[in-house]
Design a protein around this motif. Structure first.
Motif, PDB file in Angstrom:
ATOM      1  N   ILE A  85       2.569 -14.763   7.037  1.00 37.11           N
ATOM      2  CA  ILE A  85       3.962 -14.317   7.104  1.00 37.11           C
ATOM      3  C   ILE A  85       4.045 -13.074   7.995  1.00 37.11           C
ATOM      4  N   LEU A  86       3.098 -12.156   7.803  1.00 36.48           N
ATOM      5  CA  LEU A  86       3.109 -10.916   8.589  1.00 36.48           C
ATOM      6  C   LEU A  86       2.878 -11.217  10.067  1.00 36.48           C
ATOM      7  N   LYS A  87       1.908 -12.082  10.349  1.00 36.91           N
ATOM      8  CA  LYS A  87       1.614 -12.415  11.754  1.00 36.91           C
ATOM      9  C   LYS A  87       2.809 -13.083  12.427  1.00 36.91           C
ATOM     10  N   ASN A  88       3.447 -14.013  11.705  1.00 38.14           N
ATOM     11  CA  ASN A  88       4.607 -14.706  12.282  1.00 38.14           C
ATOM     12  C   ASN A  88       5.760 -13.758  12.569  1.00 38.14           C
ATOM     13  N   ASN A  89       5.739 -12.590  11.900  1.00 39.12           N
ATOM     14  CA  ASN A  89       6.795 -11.612  12.133  1.00 39.12           C
ATOM     15  C   ASN A  89       6.342 -10.463  13.034  1.00 39.12           C
ATOM     16  N   GLY A  90       5.161 -10.625  13.602  1.00 38.06           N
ATOM     17  CA  GLY A  90       4.663  -9.607  14.531  1.00 38.06           C
ATOM     18  C   GLY A  90       4.307  -8.291  13.867  1.00 38.06           C
ATOM     19  N   SER A  91       3.965  -8.312  12.564  1.00 31.83           N
ATOM     20  CA  SER A  91       3.613  -7.066  11.871  1.00 31.83           C
ATOM     21  C   SER A  91       2.110  -6.822  11.976  1.00 31.83           C
ATOM     22  N   GLN A  92       1.745  -5.771  12.692  1.00 29.62           N
ATOM     23  CA  GLN A  92       0.330  -5.418  12.834  1.00 29.62           C
ATOM     24  C   GLN A  92      -0.067  -4.328  11.845  1.00 29.62           C
ATOM     25  N   HIS A  93       0.932  -3.631  11.336  1.00 27.61           N
ATOM     26  CA  HIS A  93       0.673  -2.495  10.447  1.00 27.61           C
ATOM     27  C   HIS A  93       1.776  -2.464   9.383  1.00 27.61           C
ATOM     28  N   VAL A  94       1.368  -2.544   8.128  1.00 28.13           N
ATOM     29  CA  VAL A  94       2.366  -2.560   7.052  1.00 28.13           C
ATOM     30  C   VAL A  94       2.220  -1.330   6.162  1.00 28.13           C
ATOM     31  N   PHE A  95       3.318  -0.993   5.498  1.00 30.07           N
ATOM     32  CA  PHE A  95       3.366   0.141   4.576  1.00 30.07           C
ATOM     33  C   PHE A  95       3.619  -0.417   3.184  1.00 30.07           C
ATOM     34  N   LEU A  96       2.629  -0.309   2.314  1.00 32.36           N
ATOM     35  CA  LEU A  96       2.756  -0.891   0.975  1.00 32.36           C
ATOM     36  C   LEU A  96       3.193   0.177  -0.032  1.00 32.36           C
ATOM     37  N   ILE A  97       4.296  -0.093  -0.721  1.00 27.04           N
ATOM     38  CA  ILE A  97       4.835   0.835  -1.720  1.00 27.04           C
ATOM     39  C   ILE A  97       4.625   0.251  -3.112  1.00 27.04           C
ATOM     40  N   SER A  98       3.921   1.018  -3.968  1.00 30.39           N
ATOM     41  CA  SER A  98       3.644   0.530  -5.322  1.00 30.39           C
ATOM     42  C   SER A  98       3.441   1.726  -6.251  1.00 30.39           C
ATOM     43  N   ASP A  99       2.788   1.490  -7.394  1.00 26.71           N
ATOM     44  CA  ASP A  99       2.597   2.617  -8.326  1.00 26.71           C
ATOM     45  C   ASP A  99       1.163   2.676  -8.842  1.00 26.71           C
ATOM     46  N   ARG A 100       0.871   3.789  -9.504  1.00 31.60           N
ATOM     47  CA  ARG A 100      -0.511   4.036  -9.972  1.00 31.60           C
ATOM     48  C   ARG A 100      -0.937   3.050 -11.063  1.00 31.60           C
ATOM     49  N   GLY A 101       0.003   2.579 -11.857  1.00 27.69           N
ATOM     50  CA  GLY A 101      -0.326   1.610 -12.910  1.00 27.69           C
ATOM     51  C   GLY A 101      -0.887   0.321 -12.308  1.00 27.69           C
ATOM     52  N   LEU A 102      -0.250  -0.141 -11.249  1.00 26.44           N
ATOM     53  CA  LEU A 102      -0.720  -1.377 -10.600  1.00 26.44           C
ATOM     54  C   LEU A 102      -2.004  -1.136  -9.822  1.00 26.44           C
ATOM     55  N   GLU A 103      -2.195   0.114  -9.394  1.00 28.67           N
ATOM     56  CA  GLU A 103      -3.463   0.452  -8.736  1.00 28.67           C
ATOM     57  C   GLU A 103      -4.604   0.372  -9.757  1.00 28.67           C
ATOM     58  N   LYS A 104      -4.331   0.934 -10.951  1.00 27.72           N
ATOM     59  CA  LYS A 104      -5.332   1.013 -12.004  1.00 27.72           C
ATOM     60  C   LYS A 104      -5.818  -0.371 -12.440  1.00 27.72           C
ATOM     61  N   ILE A 105      -4.918  -1.345 -12.530  1.00 30.26           N
ATOM     62  CA  ILE A 105      -5.340  -2.670 -13.003  1.00 30.26           C
ATOM     63  C   ILE A 105      -5.776  -3.579 -11.839  1.00 30.26           C
ATOM     64  N   GLY A 106      -5.891  -3.010 -10.641  1.00 26.81           N
ATOM     65  CA  GLY A 106      -6.485  -3.759  -9.530  1.00 26.81           C
ATOM     66  C   GLY A 106      -5.541  -4.615  -8.713  1.00 26.81           C
ATOM     67  N   VAL A 107      -4.239  -4.585  -9.053  1.00 25.91           N
ATOM     68  CA  VAL A 107      -3.284  -5.437  -8.327  1.00 25.91           C
ATOM     69  C   VAL A 107      -3.075  -4.942  -6.890  1.00 25.91           C
ATOM     70  N   VAL A 108      -3.013  -3.609  -6.729  1.00 24.05           N
ATOM     71  CA  VAL A 108      -2.823  -3.048  -5.386  1.00 24.05           C
ATOM     72  C   VAL A 108      -3.996  -3.451  -4.498  1.00 24.05           C
ATOM     73  N   ASN A 109      -5.199  -3.306  -5.044  1.00 24.75           N
ATOM     74  CA  ASN A 109      -6.393  -3.634  -4.281  1.00 24.75           C
ATOM     75  C   ASN A 109      -6.429  -5.109  -3.869  1.00 24.75           C
ATOM     76  N   LYS A 110      -6.029  -5.968  -4.795  1.00 25.79           N
ATOM     77  CA  LYS A 110      -5.988  -7.408  -4.516  1.00 25.79           C
ATOM     78  C   LYS A 110      -5.097  -7.688  -3.292  1.00 25.79           C
ATOM     79  N   VAL A 111      -3.948  -7.028  -3.248  1.00 24.88           N
ATOM     80  CA  VAL A 111      -2.997  -7.264  -2.156  1.00 24.88           C
ATOM     81  C   VAL A 111      -3.484  -6.631  -0.853  1.00 24.88           C
ATOM     82  N   THR A 112      -4.003  -5.389  -0.928  1.00 24.26           N
ATOM     83  CA  THR A 112      -4.452  -4.743   0.323  1.00 24.26           C
ATOM     84  C   THR A 112      -5.654  -5.482   0.915  1.00 24.26           C
ATOM     85  N   GLU A 113      -6.511  -6.044   0.059  1.00 25.20           N
ATOM     86  CA  GLU A 113      -7.650  -6.832   0.572  1.00 25.20           C
ATOM     87  C   GLU A 113      -7.162  -8.038   1.368  1.00 25.20           C
TER      88      GLU A 113
END
Ligand SMILES: [Zn+2]
Length: 269
Positions: free
Chosen positions: A25-53
């Motif tokens: 989806i990102l490639k089809n929209n020409g996005s080479q660099h994205v800014f991910l907005i989330s919270d520390r709770g989702l970071e703690k349970i590994g969801v942020v990491n799953k998405v950034t990977e």
């Protein structure tokens, strides 16, 4: 029958594992660099990491802002907007429940049009398209991925204000039920009842139409059938899928029909 109009100018991907479609989806929209907005709770349970990977494995740069708090404030919005500007991203990924979505919409507005976020309070104050947002909800839910509003707290005035502009609608929504299958029972219950009330209030609204009624009826059917099973066992795939789709349809319904007294009472409280 009253006249009515509707449009759903969004791309919605639904399915277990649909998160993996993100790099394409990102490639089809020409996005080479994205800014991910989330919270520390989702970071703690590994969801942020799953998405950034997934993003990084797709060869796309990712900068994160993870300090979103419940009932997000103007300070949070300003901090995130400053980081967005500095990092050079061109797309925002909103990952989480309602709060990261609220902040993402506000950052998308400020980054495009500048000024103060309070300048955009009220109805239709956003003059044009904002930074594209890809919404990835982790609750079922607020329906924010398909609504055109953002609620921000003005901490100086101790006051919550709403920005309601069609331009704030996320461009994409990725609904991956796997993301809600690890939620605690209390969150699943609270968010699920919120979604059910969205559908009921939209259905009873004087601004409802055959279109919003159709979405509300299906939402009530899906949520009614799956809410109890989902709270009992969040890993129940069918129940999670039903809740995720039901919450989304309820969101589409109330985006057009608006809400009622239950939500109205929540504002002064
Ligand atoms: Zn609600």
């Amino acid at each position: 029958m009253k006249d009515f109009s509707f449009k759903i100018p969004q791309n919605i991907e639904f399915g277990i594992g649909s998160l993996n479609k993100l790099p394409n989806i990102l490639k089809n929209n020409g996005s080479q660099h994205v800014f991910l907005i989330s919270d520390r709770g989702l970071e703690k349970i590994g969801v942020v990491n799953k998405v950034t990977e997934i993003i990084k494995n797709g060869g796309i740069n990712c900068t994160t802002y993870l300090d979103v708090i419940p009932n997000p404030t103007i300070t949070v919005v300003n901090e995130a907007a400053a980081l967005y500007k500095e990092c050079g991203a061109t797309t925002i990924i909103a990952l989480g429940g309602g709060s990261p979505l609220d902040v993402s919409k506000a950052v998308g507005i400020l980054s495009k049009f500048g000024g103060k976020i309070t300048d955009y309070e009220g109805l239709n104050k956003v003059p044009g398209a904002i930074v594209p947002i890809i919404a990835i909800p982790t609750t079922a839910g607020t329906g924010s991925e398909v609504t055109a509003s953002s609620v921000i707290t003005d901490e100086d005035k101790n006051y919550k204000f709403s920005i309601v502009s069609y331009e704030t609608l996320p461009k994409y929504a990725i609904l991956d039920p796997e993301l809600i299958m690890t939620a605690p029972a209390s969150i699943a219950a609270a968010c699920g009842v919120d979604a059910l009330i969205h559908a009921i209030e939209a259905y009873l609204s004087k601004q409802s139409s055959p279109f919003s009624d159709a979405m509300a009826e299906k939402a009530m059917e899906l949520i009614g059938k799956n809410l109890r099973n989902f709270i009992k066992d969040r890993a129940n795939e069918e129940a999670a899928c039903g809740m995720m789709a039901g919450s989304n349809f309820a969101g589409i319904s109330f985006a057009w029909a608006r809400l009622g007294n239950v939500h109205a009472m929540s504002h002064p409280v």
